[in-house]
Motif scaffolding. Structure first.
Motif, PDB file in Angstrom:
ATOM      1  N   VAL A  19     -13.358   3.648   7.773  1.00 24.20           N
ATOM      2  CA  VAL A  19     -12.914   3.843   6.307  1.00 24.20           C
ATOM      3  C   VAL A  19     -11.429   3.826   6.239  1.00 24.20           C
ATOM      4  O   VAL A  19     -10.741   4.656   7.124  1.00 24.20           O
ATOM      5  CB  VAL A  19     -13.259   4.901   5.786  1.00 24.20           C
ATOM      6  CG1 VAL A  19     -13.115   5.132   4.466  1.00 24.20           C
ATOM      7  CG2 VAL A  19     -14.861   5.851   6.275  1.00 24.20           C
ATOM      8  N   THR A  21      -8.268   3.830   3.891  1.00 22.92           N
ATOM      9  CA  THR A  21      -7.883   3.845   2.880  1.00 22.92           C
ATOM     10  C   THR A  21      -6.449   3.558   2.565  1.00 22.92           C
ATOM     11  O   THR A  21      -5.478   3.270   3.129  1.00 22.92           O
ATOM     12  CB  THR A  21      -7.906   4.789   2.553  1.00 22.92           C
ATOM     13  OG1 THR A  21      -9.125   5.757   3.221  1.00 22.92           O
ATOM     14  CG2 THR A  21      -7.432   5.781   1.490  1.00 22.92           C
ATOM     15  N   THR A  23      -3.743   1.835  -0.658  1.00 15.90           N
ATOM     16  CA  THR A  23      -3.747   2.005  -1.637  1.00 15.90           C
ATOM     17  C   THR A  23      -3.349   0.610  -2.883  1.00 15.90           C
ATOM     18  O   THR A  23      -3.832  -0.341  -1.758  1.00 15.90           O
ATOM     19  CB  THR A  23      -1.578   2.894  -1.927  1.00 15.90           C
ATOM     20  OG1 THR A  23      -0.806   1.645  -2.171  1.00 15.90           O
ATOM     21  CG2 THR A  23      -0.691   4.151  -1.364  1.00 15.90           C
TER      22      THR A  23
END
Length: 129
Positions: A19, A21, A23
């Motif tokens: 996963v 992540t 911005t």
């Protein structure tokens, strides 16, 4: 003599996923880098994911109740020592009330609050989906 028959077998597969992540600015910059080079296969699927992200998922509710050092999730169901299933919810007063799976859907009882059921029917085990 050889024989053959069809069988159905169930296999459980465990898969590890990554996963990532980012911005929004990081996603834009990565997308811009990918656009500059010809891509296919896996990298193209990453590019597609960056250009059309899925809608944000709401965080699960964290309505909890602590009793005797144990934190209970009021959005979960619990089984007791006899295998009976219980649900709990918070009352306006801040206390809890219980619902036994065998009762009518709308029947909640303040007498069977979480502390009472935890004492009398221990252990309570969270039901996992």
């Amino acid at each position: 003599m050889a024989t053959a028959q069809y069988e159905t077998r169930t296999r459980t597969v465990e898969e590890t996923v990554v996963v990532l992540t980012l911005t929004e600015d990081e996603a834009v910059e990565l997308r811009q880098h990918i656009e500059k080079v010809p891509v296919s296969g896996v990298v193209y699927r990453v590019y597609e994911a960056l250009t059309a992200p899925t809608a944000a998922q709401p965080a699960p509710s964290t309505d909890t109740f602590e009793y005797e050092g144990v934190t209970y999730d009021l959005n979960a169901k619990y089984t007791d020592k006899d295998g009976d299933v219980w649900s709990f919810r918070r009352r306006a007063s801040g206390d809890t009330e219980g619902h036994f799976q065998g009762w009518d859907e709308g029947h909640w009882d303040g007498f069977f609050d979480l502390p009472y059921v935890a004492q009398k029917c221990a252990p309570l085990t969270k039901v996992t989906p």
